[in-house]
Design a protein around this motif. Structure first.
Motif, PDB file in Angstrom:
ATOM      1  N   SER A 244       0.896  -0.920   0.296  1.00 55.19           N
ATOM      2  CA  SER A 244      -0.113   0.335  -0.079  1.00 55.19           C
ATOM      3  C   SER A 244       0.671   1.248   0.017  1.00 55.19           C
ATOM      4  CB  SER A 244      -1.089  -0.311   1.029  1.00 55.19           C
ATOM      5  OG  SER A 244       0.074  -0.130   1.904  1.00 55.19           O
ATOM      6  N   LEU A 245       2.172   1.020   0.904  1.00 57.98           N
ATOM      7  CA  LEU A 245       2.806   2.251   0.797  1.00 57.98           C
ATOM      8  C   LEU A 245       3.565   2.047  -1.033  1.00 57.98           C
ATOM      9  CD1 LEU A 245       4.317   4.511   1.968  1.00 57.98           C
ATOM     10  CD2 LEU A 245       6.021   2.957   2.983  1.00 57.98           C
ATOM     11  N   VAL A 246       4.496   1.566  -1.026  1.00 56.93           N
ATOM     12  CA  VAL A 246       4.479   1.716  -2.782  1.00 56.93           C
ATOM     13  C   VAL A 246       4.481   2.110  -3.653  1.00 56.93           C
ATOM     14  CG1 VAL A 246       6.157   0.139  -4.201  1.00 56.93           C
ATOM     15  CG2 VAL A 246       6.042  -0.803  -2.268  1.00 56.93           C
ATOM     16  N   SER A 247       2.111   1.286  -3.565  1.00 57.80           N
ATOM     17  CA  SER A 247       1.512   1.856  -4.284  1.00 57.80           C
ATOM     18  C   SER A 247       0.787   3.473  -4.267  1.00 57.80           C
ATOM     19  CB  SER A 247      -0.101   1.526  -4.625  1.00 57.80           C
ATOM     20  OG  SER A 247      -0.305   1.362  -3.070  1.00 57.80           O
ATOM     21  N   THR A 248       1.671   4.444  -3.771  1.00 61.60           N
ATOM     22  CA  THR A 248       1.552   5.627  -3.621  1.00 61.60           C
ATOM     23  C   THR A 248       2.238   6.274  -5.072  1.00 61.60           C
ATOM     24  OG1 THR A 248       2.926   5.779  -1.747  1.00 61.60           O
ATOM     25  CG2 THR A 248       0.578   5.335  -1.170  1.00 61.60           C
ATOM     26  N   TYR A 249       2.815   5.855  -5.070  1.00 58.81           N
ATOM     27  CA  TYR A 249       3.565   5.890  -6.522  1.00 58.81           C
ATOM     28  C   TYR A 249       2.459   6.732  -7.621  1.00 58.81           C
ATOM     29  CZ  TYR A 249       3.103   2.652 -10.262  1.00 58.81           C
ATOM     30  OH  TYR A 249       2.339   1.249 -10.502  1.00 58.81           O
ATOM     31  N   THR A 250       1.820   5.892  -7.772  1.00 57.56           N
ATOM     32  CA  THR A 250       0.247   6.305  -8.533  1.00 57.56           C
ATOM     33  C   THR A 250      -0.719   7.647  -8.532  1.00 57.56           C
ATOM     34  OG1 THR A 250      -1.370   5.072  -7.096  1.00 57.56           O
ATOM     35  CG2 THR A 250       0.348   4.264  -9.135  1.00 57.56           C
ATOM     36  N   PHE A 251      -0.213   8.396  -6.638  1.00 59.97           N
ATOM     37  CA  PHE A 251      -0.841   9.029  -6.635  1.00 59.97           C
ATOM     38  C   PHE A 251       0.440  10.980  -6.995  1.00 59.97           C
ATOM     39  CE2 PHE A 251      -4.340   8.017  -3.757  1.00 59.97           C
ATOM     40  CZ  PHE A 251      -4.889   7.163  -4.329  1.00 59.97           C
ATOM     41  N   VAL A 252       1.468   9.951  -6.646  1.00 60.69           N
ATOM     42  CA  VAL A 252       2.354  11.412  -7.038  1.00 60.69           C
ATOM     43  C   VAL A 252       2.260  11.486  -8.510  1.00 60.69           C
ATOM     44  CG1 VAL A 252       5.238  11.506  -6.992  1.00 60.69           C
ATOM     45  CG2 VAL A 252       3.845  11.352  -4.281  1.00 60.69           C
ATOM     46  N   ASN A 253       2.796   9.967  -9.523  1.00 64.46           N
ATOM     47  CA  ASN A 253       3.352  10.235 -10.622  1.00 64.46           C
ATOM     48  C   ASN A 253       2.162  11.068 -11.512  1.00 64.46           C
ATOM     49  OD1 ASN A 253       4.286   7.016 -11.188  1.00 64.46           O
ATOM     50  ND2 ASN A 253       4.870   8.161 -10.670  1.00 64.46           N
ATOM     51  N   PRO A 254       0.863  11.159 -11.791  1.00 66.47           N
ATOM     52  CA  PRO A 254      -0.137  12.181 -12.286  1.00 66.47           C
ATOM     53  C   PRO A 254       0.248  13.793 -11.800  1.00 66.47           C
ATOM     54  CG  PRO A 254      -1.064  10.573 -11.077  1.00 66.47           C
ATOM     55  CD  PRO A 254       0.022  10.246 -10.574  1.00 66.47           C
ATOM     56  N   VAL A 255       0.970  14.023 -10.905  1.00 63.57           N
ATOM     57  CA  VAL A 255       1.126  15.412 -10.568  1.00 63.57           C
ATOM     58  C   VAL A 255       2.487  15.691 -10.682  1.00 63.57           C
ATOM     59  CG1 VAL A 255       1.999  16.963  -8.804  1.00 63.57           C
ATOM     60  CG2 VAL A 255       0.992  15.732  -7.889  1.00 63.57           C
ATOM     61  N   ILE A 256       3.522  15.176 -11.065  1.00 60.72           N
ATOM     62  CA  ILE A 256       4.067  14.510 -12.053  1.00 60.72           C
ATOM     63  C   ILE A 256       4.295  14.968 -13.715  1.00 60.72           C
ATOM     64  CG2 ILE A 256       6.253  14.360 -12.906  1.00 60.72           C
ATOM     65  CD1 ILE A 256       6.886  14.834  -9.987  1.00 60.72           C
ATOM     66  N   ALA A 257       3.102  14.479 -14.415  1.00 60.46           N
ATOM     67  CA  ALA A 257       3.279  14.728 -15.296  1.00 60.46           C
ATOM     68  C   ALA A 257       2.417  14.975 -15.782  1.00 60.46           C
ATOM     69  CB  ALA A 257       1.809  12.582 -15.492  1.00 60.46           C
ATOM     70  N   VAL A 258       0.515  15.622 -14.661  1.00 61.85           N
ATOM     71  CA  VAL A 258       0.089  16.572 -15.058  1.00 61.85           C
ATOM     72  C   VAL A 258       1.164  18.423 -15.343  1.00 61.85           C
ATOM     73  CG1 VAL A 258      -1.209  18.483 -14.418  1.00 61.85           C
ATOM     74  CG2 VAL A 258      -2.029  16.309 -14.403  1.00 61.85           C
ATOM     75  N   MET A 259       2.156  18.742 -14.563  1.00 64.43           N
ATOM     76  CA  MET A 259       3.235  19.615 -14.772  1.00 64.43           C
ATOM     77  C   MET A 259       4.048  20.065 -15.807  1.00 64.43           C
ATOM     78  SD  MET A 259       4.644  19.889 -10.589  1.00 64.43           S
ATOM     79  CE  MET A 259       5.370  20.721 -11.283  1.00 64.43           C
ATOM     80  N   LEU A 260       4.005  18.155 -16.553  1.00 63.75           N
ATOM     81  CA  LEU A 260       5.922  18.190 -17.666  1.00 63.75           C
ATOM     82  C   LEU A 260       4.481  18.250 -18.643  1.00 63.75           C
ATOM     83  CD1 LEU A 260       8.174  14.978 -16.349  1.00 63.75           C
ATOM     84  CD2 LEU A 260       8.233  18.313 -16.780  1.00 63.75           C
ATOM     85  N   GLY A 261       2.795  17.633 -18.847  1.00 61.84           N
ATOM     86  CA  GLY A 261       2.795  18.210 -19.687  1.00 61.84           C
ATOM     87  C   GLY A 261       1.643  20.113 -20.043  1.00 61.84           C
ATOM     88  N   THR A 262       1.722  19.848 -18.754  1.00 64.01           N
ATOM     89  CA  THR A 262       1.050  21.773 -19.043  1.00 64.01           C
ATOM     90  C   THR A 262       2.682  22.474 -19.709  1.00 64.01           C
ATOM     91  OG1 THR A 262       0.093  21.108 -17.195  1.00 64.01           O
ATOM     92  CG2 THR A 262       0.803  23.460 -17.791  1.00 64.01           C
ATOM     93  N   LEU A 263       3.672  22.548 -18.755  1.00 67.73           N
ATOM     94  CA  LEU A 263       4.789  22.675 -18.833  1.00 67.73           C
ATOM     95  C   LEU A 263       5.914  22.745 -20.851  1.00 67.73           C
ATOM     96  CD1 LEU A 263       7.251  22.965 -15.530  1.00 67.73           C
ATOM     97  CD2 LEU A 263       5.421  24.835 -16.173  1.00 67.73           C
TER      98      LEU A 263
END
Length: 317
Positions: A244-263
């Motif tokens: 459950s702790l490892v799977s938190t990457y799926t919550f961080v990835n969208p933040v990184i992906a949205v930021m990079l996609g926007t910029l």
């Protein structure tokens, strides 16, 4: 290297490097078909890891290869292949957001098919703000980009495929070292993806000479950072940290992906998306604290006979 540094480095890999792979996929798709792109990512990464494993390959049994092959199909065909196919019509940020449903699938699987380390109830509740955050960002992006529902369904199916592969891979983590296990899964998944690209006719229309430098750079990023480094870190974490702790990457990835996609790609972003990203971060922090508390409790119980609590002393490894 101390275990603490390994944990931090591994989480940095799956948080940051995997968050950037959605951008890399979008750039790679500009001149490389989806299944060929993912086949290159998986197969090349797998060959590198198998070469690094050296003589350890001989110790892997037929059963281990078969199980690794099944996980490879779930990870890299059922998830990555479908992800790249869907990203032809879905912004990279939206794709990452939909795949953030992976923790919910994993927790559901663990609740239905419990193991020794059952998920804590607080971990399940901690996913609620993340769920609403993901939904808010997804709704905003779907509304602004005018995406149809079918690619979203494909992405949800790919998230389920990755979740099943995660549970199976975790349960076979004692059968092979993380590097070897990752190499086996990646190489088998890559072979099947190459076959799939041939069956779908991608090879007939693919012209290597037409591939742009930016797509080549994106493919190399996916191979080195997405597969070789990222997936090895992922398998190591599955063996050493709660799922459950490892799977938190799926919550961080969208933040990184949205930021990079926007910029970098000019993908839409809004204040509501920013609020959703904040809810995602809240979920990650709560789950980190809950699982940290759970690990400390287990350590105290196992060492109290000797009067030692490793959670309150510095890591001396």
């Amino acid at each position: 290297m101390s275990r603490k540094l390994l944990v931090i480095g591994s989480f940095a890999a799956i948080y940051l490097l995997w968050g950037s792979t959605y951008l890399a996929i979008a750039l790679g798709l500009k001149s490389i078909p989806p299944f060929i792109l993912m086949a290159l990512r998986s197969f090349c990464g797998g060959i590198v890891l198998l070469a690094v494993s050296g003589r350890e390959i001989a110790s892997a049994s037929l059963g281990t290869w078969l199980q690794a092959g099944l996980c490879g199909l779930l990870f890299f065909v059922g998830c990555h292949g479908v992800l790249a196919f869907a990203q032809q019509s879905v912004p990279s940020g939206v794709a990452a957001i939909v795949l953030a449903t992976i923790p919910f699938w994993i927790l559901l699987i663990d609740l239905v098919f419990p193991t020794v380390r059952r998920p804590k109830p607080i971990a399940l509740f901690a996913l609620v703000p993340g769920f609403f955050g993901v939904g808010l960002v997804a709704w905003q992006n779907v509304k602004l980009a005018g995406i149809s529902i079918l690619p979203i369904i494909w992405l949800l199916a790919s998230a389920l495929s990755w979740s099943i592969g995660t549970v199976l891979s975790r349960r076979m983590s004692d059968q092979a070292p993380p590097t070897l296990l990752s190499g086996m899964q990646l190489s088998i998944g890559g072979v099947v993806l190459f076959a799939l690209s041939w069956l779908t006719g991608e090879f007939d229309s693919f012209r290597p000479g037409d591939v742009s430098m930016i797509s080549i750079a994106a493919a190399l990023w996916l191979i080195i950072f997405g597969s070789v480094i990222g997936f090895t870190a992922y398998n190591w974490l599955l063996e050493n940290v709660s799922t459950s702790l490892v799977s938190t990457y799926t919550f961080v990835n969208p933040v990184i992906a949205v930021m990079l996609g926007t910029l970098l790609l000019g993908e839409p972003f809004s204040r509501a998306s920013l609020l959703g990203a904040g809810l995602v971060i809240v979920s990650v922090i709560v789950i980190w604290r809950a699982e940290r508390s759970s690990d400390c409790a287990r350590t105290r119980r196992s060492t109290e006979a000797r009067g030692i609590c490793h959670c309150t002393k510095p890591d001396s490894n």
